[in-house]
Design an enzyme around this catalytic site. Structure first.
Site, PDB file in Angstrom:
ATOM      1  N   GLU A 267     -12.412  42.034 -20.733  1.00 55.89           N
ATOM      2  CA  GLU A 267     -13.383  43.055 -20.350  1.00 55.89           C
ATOM      3  C   GLU A 267     -14.245  43.297 -21.580  1.00 55.89           C
ATOM      4  O   GLU A 267     -13.741  43.730 -22.624  1.00 55.89           O
ATOM      5  CB  GLU A 267     -12.730  44.364 -19.906  1.00 55.89           C
ATOM      6  CG  GLU A 267     -13.787  45.359 -19.437  1.00 55.89           C
ATOM      7  CD  GLU A 267     -13.311  46.801 -19.331  1.00 55.89           C
ATOM      8  OE1 GLU A 267     -14.146  47.654 -18.963  1.00 55.89           O
ATOM      9  OE2 GLU A 267     -12.136  47.086 -19.623  1.00 55.89           O
TER      10      GLU A 267
ATOM     11  N   ASP B 208     -24.595  49.107 -21.292  1.00 53.60           N
ATOM     12  CA  ASP B 208     -25.924  49.672 -21.520  1.00 53.60           C
ATOM     13  C   ASP B 208     -26.947  48.640 -21.049  1.00 53.60           C
ATOM     14  O   ASP B 208     -26.953  47.510 -21.533  1.00 53.60           O
ATOM     15  CB  ASP B 208     -26.112  49.963 -23.012  1.00 53.60           C
ATOM     16  CG  ASP B 208     -27.402  50.701 -23.317  1.00 53.60           C
ATOM     17  OD1 ASP B 208     -28.384  50.539 -22.564  1.00 53.60           O
ATOM     18  OD2 ASP B 208     -27.437  51.430 -24.321  1.00 53.60           O
TER      19      ASP B 208
ATOM     20  N   LYS C 117     -35.498  48.632 -22.491  1.00 57.68           N
ATOM     21  CA  LYS C 117     -36.701  48.386 -23.284  1.00 57.68           C
ATOM     22  C   LYS C 117     -36.765  46.923 -23.717  1.00 57.68           C
ATOM     23  O   LYS C 117     -35.753  46.338 -24.100  1.00 57.68           O
ATOM     24  CB  LYS C 117     -36.727  49.298 -24.505  1.00 57.68           C
ATOM     25  CG  LYS C 117     -36.928  50.765 -24.151  1.00 57.68           C
ATOM     26  CD  LYS C 117     -37.034  51.619 -25.403  1.00 57.68           C
ATOM     27  CE  LYS C 117     -37.277  53.088 -25.046  1.00 57.68           C
ATOM     28  NZ  LYS C 117     -37.358  53.928 -26.265  1.00 57.68           N
TER      29      LYS C 117
ATOM     30  N   ASP D 246     -14.312  45.591 -27.721  1.00 56.65           N
ATOM     31  CA  ASP D 246     -15.323  46.596 -28.044  1.00 56.65           C
ATOM     32  C   ASP D 246     -15.358  46.752 -29.559  1.00 56.65           C
ATOM     33  O   ASP D 246     -14.349  46.513 -30.227  1.00 56.65           O
ATOM     34  CB  ASP D 246     -14.998  47.943 -27.385  1.00 56.65           C
ATOM     35  CG  ASP D 246     -16.234  48.780 -27.111  1.00 56.65           C
ATOM     36  OD1 ASP D 246     -16.932  49.123 -28.092  1.00 56.65           O
ATOM     37  OD2 ASP D 246     -16.514  49.104 -25.945  1.00 56.65           O
TER      38      ASP D 246
ATOM     39  N   ASP E 229     -24.318  50.401 -12.572  1.00 58.30           N
ATOM     40  CA  ASP E 229     -25.127  51.329 -11.777  1.00 58.30           C
ATOM     41  C   ASP E 229     -26.611  51.058 -11.985  1.00 58.30           C
ATOM     42  O   ASP E 229     -27.452  51.728 -11.396  1.00 58.30           O
ATOM     43  CB  ASP E 229     -24.806  52.771 -12.176  1.00 58.30           C
ATOM     44  CG  ASP E 229     -25.183  53.052 -13.630  1.00 58.30           C
ATOM     45  OD1 ASP E 229     -24.713  52.303 -14.513  1.00 58.30           O
ATOM     46  OD2 ASP E 229     -25.938  54.008 -13.888  1.00 58.30           O
TER      47      ASP E 229
END
Length: 223
Positions: free
Chosen positions: A50, A124, A128, A75, A160
């Protein structure tokens, strides 16, 4: 989170047998576990990543649901996945671990064809244009994933962000990659994939409560 609390978690991570925290220099040289992760888990079960695992709740839930597979949450923020690592230890889950590193170095951490699947959950979207290179599904990232997965490995993107969902589908179409499933609102799909809806993160539940759509794409990279 206060700095004292962060330091406490970093220190506690050092004592966790399910946490690997190499330096950037160690990773750039080729992580010692690269190509040897099955020996870390002491079995030959499939290994699933993950990426951007946050607090590690998804990795832990997957490990609980699939005891015949191994899971690694990746992470750079160790103070966050401390929670997942601690929960796994408290639950005696030996099939889940956490690796603190930057995702752009992923191919220095895992060997060719070493991974079976990759989950990317609510990253994220980096909307931009100047942040494009930081999206976890750009062409360079996909090439790194394909190296550690091989041609049969599966990837999952759950987000999402309709922007990120569409951006990925564009990349997959452009590269003639294999889309196994794609839907812009899986919880309103006539046949939602159980693997994508059985586990919900804290933030996912919040999104659903306010009526936000959750997109899901399952695919293979072909180079």
């Amino acid at each position: 989170m206060g700095s004292k609390n962060k330091l406490k978690r970093f220190k506690e991570n050092e004592s966790f047998k399910n946490v690997i925290q190499p330096s950037r220099e160690e990773v750039l040289k080729g992580l010692s576990l690269r190509g040897e992760w099955h020996s870390f888990f002491e079995n030959n079960n499939p290994i699933i990543l993950e990426l951007g695992c946050g607090k590690g709740e998804y990795s832990v839930s997957l490990a609980e649901k699939y005891p015949d597979k191994n899971f690694i949450g990746v992470d750079i923020k160790g103070a966050r996945f401390w929670r997942g690592a601690k929960t796994a230890i408290e639950g005696n889950l030996s099939n889940v671990a956490f690796l603190r590193t930057q995702i752009e170095l992923i191919d220095s951490c895992f060997g060719e064809d070493e991974i079976s699947e990759i989950w990317i959950t609510f990253p994220d979207p980096q909307i931009k244009y100047k942040r494009t290179k930081h999206r976890l599904i750009t062409r360079p990232f996909l090439e790194k994933y394909q190296y550690i997965l091989g041609n049969d490995g599966i990837l999952h993107l759950k987000t999402d962000s309709e922007f990120l969902h569409g951006y990925l589908l564009g990349l997959l179409h452009e590269g003639n990659h294999e889309v196994l499933y794609a839907h812009h609102d899986i919880y309103n799909s006539s046949s939602p994939p159980q693997e994508a809806t059985a586990i919900q993160t804290f933030y996912e539940k919040q999104y659903l409560e306010i009526g936000k759509s959750i997109t899901y794409t399952k695919f293979r990279i072909k180079y």
